[in-house]
Design a protein around this motif. Structure first.
Motif, PDB file in Angstrom:
ATOM      1  N   MET A  12     -63.009  -5.295   7.253  1.00 19.33           N
ATOM      2  CA  MET A  12     -61.933  -4.370   6.988  1.00 19.33           C
ATOM      3  C   MET A  12     -61.082  -4.903   5.841  1.00 19.33           C
ATOM      4  N   LYS A  13     -60.788  -4.051   4.882  1.00 22.22           N
ATOM      5  CA  LYS A  13     -59.944  -4.456   3.757  1.00 22.22           C
ATOM      6  C   LYS A  13     -58.490  -4.143   4.064  1.00 22.22           C
ATOM      7  N   HIS A  14     -57.626  -5.067   3.683  1.00 26.14           N
ATOM      8  CA  HIS A  14     -56.189  -4.878   3.877  1.00 26.14           C
ATOM      9  C   HIS A  14     -55.514  -4.815   2.524  1.00 26.14           C
ATOM     10  N   ASP A  15     -54.421  -4.070   2.453  1.00 28.81           N
ATOM     11  CA  ASP A  15     -53.643  -3.933   1.228  1.00 28.81           C
ATOM     12  C   ASP A  15     -52.440  -4.864   1.315  1.00 28.81           C
ATOM     13  N   ILE A  16     -52.199  -5.640   0.267  1.00 37.25           N
ATOM     14  CA  ILE A  16     -51.080  -6.590   0.236  1.00 37.25           C
ATOM     15  C   ILE A  16     -49.749  -5.880   0.483  1.00 37.25           C
ATOM     16  N   LYS A  17     -49.655  -4.604   0.104  1.00 41.00           N
ATOM     17  CA  LYS A  17     -48.417  -3.832   0.297  1.00 41.00           C
ATOM     18  C   LYS A  17     -48.105  -3.630   1.771  1.00 41.00           C
ATOM     19  N   GLU A  59     -48.015 -11.516  11.341  1.00 43.39           N
ATOM     20  CA  GLU A  59     -48.953 -12.558  11.731  1.00 43.39           C
ATOM     21  C   GLU A  59     -50.362 -12.121  11.357  1.00 43.39           C
ATOM     22  N   VAL A  60     -51.180 -13.065  10.890  1.00 40.03           N
ATOM     23  CA  VAL A  60     -52.540 -12.748  10.452  1.00 40.03           C
ATOM     24  C   VAL A  60     -53.535 -13.779  10.980  1.00 40.03           C
ATOM     25  N   ILE A  61     -54.770 -13.330  11.139  1.00 39.69           N
ATOM     26  CA  ILE A  61     -55.913 -14.227  11.317  1.00 39.69           C
ATOM     27  C   ILE A  61     -56.747 -14.048  10.067  1.00 39.69           C
ATOM     28  N   PHE A  62     -57.271 -15.163   9.528  1.00 38.73           N
ATOM     29  CA  PHE A  62     -58.055 -15.085   8.299  1.00 38.73           C
ATOM     30  C   PHE A  62     -59.419 -15.720   8.504  1.00 38.73           C
ATOM     31  N   LYS A 118     -45.461 -13.915  -0.409  1.00 40.25           N
ATOM     32  CA  LYS A 118     -46.518 -13.160  -1.078  1.00 40.25           C
ATOM     33  C   LYS A 118     -46.370 -13.337  -2.579  1.00 40.25           C
ATOM     34  N   SER A 119     -47.511 -13.383  -3.281  1.00 40.19           N
ATOM     35  CA  SER A 119     -47.509 -13.457  -4.738  1.00 40.19           C
ATOM     36  C   SER A 119     -48.819 -12.861  -5.238  1.00 40.19           C
ATOM     37  N   GLY A 120     -48.737 -11.743  -5.926  1.00 40.76           N
ATOM     38  CA  GLY A 120     -49.953 -11.074  -6.389  1.00 40.76           C
ATOM     39  C   GLY A 120     -50.797 -10.657  -5.212  1.00 40.76           C
ATOM     40  N   ASN A 121     -52.054 -11.101  -5.178  1.00 42.30           N
ATOM     41  CA  ASN A 121     -52.945 -10.815  -4.056  1.00 42.30           C
ATOM     42  C   ASN A 121     -53.061 -11.984  -3.095  1.00 42.30           C
ATOM     43  N   ARG A 122     -52.118 -12.926  -3.161  1.00 47.46           N
ATOM     44  CA  ARG A 122     -52.152 -14.106  -2.298  1.00 47.46           C
ATOM     45  C   ARG A 122     -50.982 -14.063  -1.320  1.00 47.46           C
ATOM     46  N   ASP A 131     -56.115 -15.559  -0.069  1.00 45.85           N
ATOM     47  CA  ASP A 131     -56.253 -14.281  -0.761  1.00 45.85           C
ATOM     48  C   ASP A 131     -56.253 -13.161   0.272  1.00 45.85           C
ATOM     49  N   ILE A 132     -55.737 -12.013  -0.101  1.00 47.53           N
ATOM     50  CA  ILE A 132     -55.672 -10.870   0.806  1.00 47.53           C
ATOM     51  C   ILE A 132     -57.057 -10.516   1.358  1.00 47.53           C
TER      52      ILE A 132
END
Length: 68
Positions: free
Chosen positions: A1-6, A13-16, A34-38, A55-56
């Motif tokens: 699943m793709k996530h949007d940085i916005k 909270e995230v799992i990566f 957050k910075s750019g896509n990171r 990275d996102i």
């Protein structure tokens, strides 16, 4: 699943995806920046105190607990 940085906010909270350099310990990490896509994340639990920048595209799951 793709996530949007916005759609990720400070405090969420995230799992990566684990890599050979980074591991998520099967724990949710808190977004601290957050910075750019990171995104900058931290885990402070059970004696663990770590910070990573990912990275996102590495985000698997998001719990939206933060503030916009």
């Amino acid at each position: 699943m793709k996530h949007d940085i916005k759609n990720i906010n400070i405090g969420d909270e995230v799992i990566f995806k684990s890599t050979n350099l980074q591991s998520n310990y099967d724990e949710y990490w808190t977004v601290i920046g957050k910075s750019g896509n990171r995104i900058m994340i931290e885990l402070k639990k059970g004696g663990i105190d770590e910070n990573w920048t990912i990275d996102i595209t590495e985000v698997l799951y998001i719990i939206p607990t933060g503030k916009k």
